[in-house]
Design a protein around this motif. Structure first.
Motif, short mmCIF file in Angstrom:
data_model
loop_
_atom_site.label_atom_id
_atom_site.label_comp_id
_atom_site.label_asym_id
_atom_site.label_seq_id
_atom_site.Cartn_x
_atom_site.Cartn_y
_atom_site.Cartn_z
N ALA A 65 2.71 9.39 0.89
CA ALA A 65 1.85 8.49 0.13
C ALA A 65 0.41 8.45 0.64
O ALA A 65 -0.54 8.51 -0.13
N ASP A 66 0.24 8.35 1.96
CA ASP A 66 -1.12 8.27 2.50
C ASP A 66 -1.91 9.53 2.20
O ASP A 66 -3.09 9.47 1.82
N GLU A 67 -1.27 10.67 2.37
CA GLU A 67 -1.96 11.94 2.09
C GLU A 67 -2.31 12.05 0.61
O GLU A 67 -3.41 12.49 0.25
N LEU A 68 -1.37 11.65 -0.24
CA LEU A 68 -1.61 11.77 -1.68
C LEU A 68 -2.67 10.78 -2.15
O LEU A 68 -3.49 11.10 -3.03
N ARG A 69 -2.69 9.58 -1.58
CA ARG A 69 -3.72 8.60 -1.94
C ARG A 69 -5.11 9.11 -1.56
O ARG A 69 -6.10 8.79 -2.21
N GLY A 70 -5.18 9.88 -0.49
CA GLY A 70 -6.48 10.38 -0.04
C GLY A 70 -6.82 11.75 -0.57
O GLY A 70 -7.82 12.35 -0.16
N ALA A 71 -6.00 12.27 -1.52
CA ALA A 71 -6.21 13.64 -2.00
C ALA A 71 -7.57 13.81 -2.68
O ALA A 71 -8.24 14.83 -2.49
N ARG A 72 -7.96 12.82 -3.47
CA ARG A 72 -9.25 12.93 -4.17
C ARG A 72 -10.40 13.00 -3.18
O ARG A 72 -11.28 13.87 -3.27
N GLU A 73 -10.40 12.07 -2.22
CA GLU A 73 -11.49 12.03 -1.24
C GLU A 73 -11.48 13.28 -0.36
O GLU A 73 -12.53 13.73 0.11
N ALA A 74 -10.29 13.83 -0.14
CA ALA A 74 -10.18 15.03 0.69
C ALA A 74 -10.57 16.30 -0.07
O ALA A 74 -10.61 17.39 0.52
N ALA B 27 0.02 7.53 -10.10
CA ALA B 27 -0.19 6.22 -9.50
C ALA B 27 -0.78 6.34 -8.10
O ALA B 27 -1.75 5.65 -7.75
N LEU B 28 -0.24 7.25 -7.28
CA LEU B 28 -0.70 7.38 -5.90
C LEU B 28 -2.11 7.92 -5.79
O LEU B 28 -2.87 7.51 -4.91
N THR B 29 -2.46 8.86 -6.66
CA THR B 29 -3.78 9.49 -6.55
C THR B 29 -4.89 8.70 -7.23
O THR B 29 -6.06 9.06 -7.14
N GLY B 30 -4.52 7.61 -7.91
CA GLY B 30 -5.54 6.81 -8.56
C GLY B 30 -5.91 7.24 -9.95
O GLY B 30 -6.82 6.69 -10.56
N ARG B 31 -5.20 8.23 -10.48
CA ARG B 31 -5.46 8.63 -11.87
C ARG B 31 -5.04 7.52 -12.82
O ARG B 31 -5.57 7.41 -13.93
N TRP B 32 -4.08 6.72 -12.42
CA TRP B 32 -3.73 5.52 -13.16
C TRP B 32 -4.26 4.30 -12.38
O TRP B 32 -4.04 4.18 -11.19
N GLY B 33 -4.94 3.44 -13.07
CA GLY B 33 -5.36 2.22 -12.40
C GLY B 33 -6.81 2.21 -12.01
O GLY B 33 -7.58 3.06 -12.32
#
Length: 262
Positions: free
Chosen positions: A194-203, A256-262
């Motif tokens: 989850a942490d890696e996927l949430r930060g995928a965009r910024e990374a 959901a995790l990557t922020g594409r939703w929300g």
């Protein structure tokens, strides 16, 4: 004008340089369906989109036998930039389950879909079926785009056998992408990343790929080769999902995790 026109139609034309007031022709299969089946007539307002995802409301100026003449009512809205891109590698399946996966994955935001002829695939595309199968998946994706009114039509790649998929996975990971293989015997759940996927965009991760095997499962040697190429195995959840369900479910989690939703 209503906020959301009743009809949503896909253009083969590129709207990059189009502006309000420009004429556009809806032709081909889409124009034929709109004119003959949907019976869209002059004076109706519709919403049009190109393959990239640019959208604009349009007025039907004239309805012909196999096409519609349109006038754009507004400058096209640029397609939203959704990062990282989401991709599905779907093994061929019987009973139309692979097409169900394509339909749901498109509605859930897949940007790219790759048909996989796995070693345990009961359904196999050969010869003429390679082109026909891809065309059928493309048509399924286009229909799903119209149903959900999403921007952009996902790219459907040519079918790959396992050897080609391994090369493809290596290229995707070398380019900085994340490739996840759904595997029911893996202990690490997808939420463990989850942490890696949430930060995928910024990374700056360009793409996250989900690989779904056939009904008989991914062969041990295939799994080993995919992992050697840079893929990681993950468990989606406690239940064993059908081939038609697993990929779309994973894409929903990733959205959901990557922020594409929300």
């Amino acid at each position: 004008m209503p906020a959301t026109p009743a009809s949503f139609l896909l253009l083969d034309a590129d709207l990059a340089a189009a502006r309000a007031g420009d004429p556009v022709v809806l032709a081909g299969d889409e124009g034929r369906h709109a004119a003959r089946v949907a019976r869209i007539g002059a004076g109706e307002r519709i919403l049009v989109t190109d393959a990239v995802g640019r959208q604009a409301p349009a007025l039907v100026v004239a309805a012909r036998k196999d096409s519609l003449d349109l006038e754009l009512l507004e400058d096209p809205r640029e397609a939203p930039v959704r990062a990282p891109r989401l991709a599905l590698v779907q093994a061929l399946a019987t009973g139309g389950r692979d097409e169900q996966a394509v339909e749901s994955a498109t509605e859930l935001g897949a940007d790219r879909i790759t048909p996989w002829i796995a070693r345990r695939s009961v359904s196999v595309w050969k010869g003429d079926k390679l082109a026909k199968g891809r065309a059928k998946w493309e048509a399924t994706a286009r229909t799903a785009v119209k149903q959900c009114r999403r921007p952009g039509i996902p790219v459907v790649d040519a079918a790959e056998d396992s050897r080609a998929l391994v090369r493809d996975v290596r290229a995707r990971t070398v380019a900085g992408g994340i490739v996840l293989v759904l595997h029911e015997q893996e202990h690490r759940g997808i939420l463990g990343l989850a942490d890696e996927l949430r930060g995928a965009r910024e990374a700056g991760v360009p793409e996250i790929t989900v690989i779904v095997g056939p009904e008989g499962g991914i062969a041990d040697e295939e799994l080993e080769e995919l992992v050697d190429a840079g893929a990681r195995t993950v468990l989606l959840g406690p239940e064993v999902l059908r081939s038609s369900t697993a990929g779309p479910a994973a894409l929903a989690v990733l959205s959901a995790l990557t922020g594409r939703w929300g």
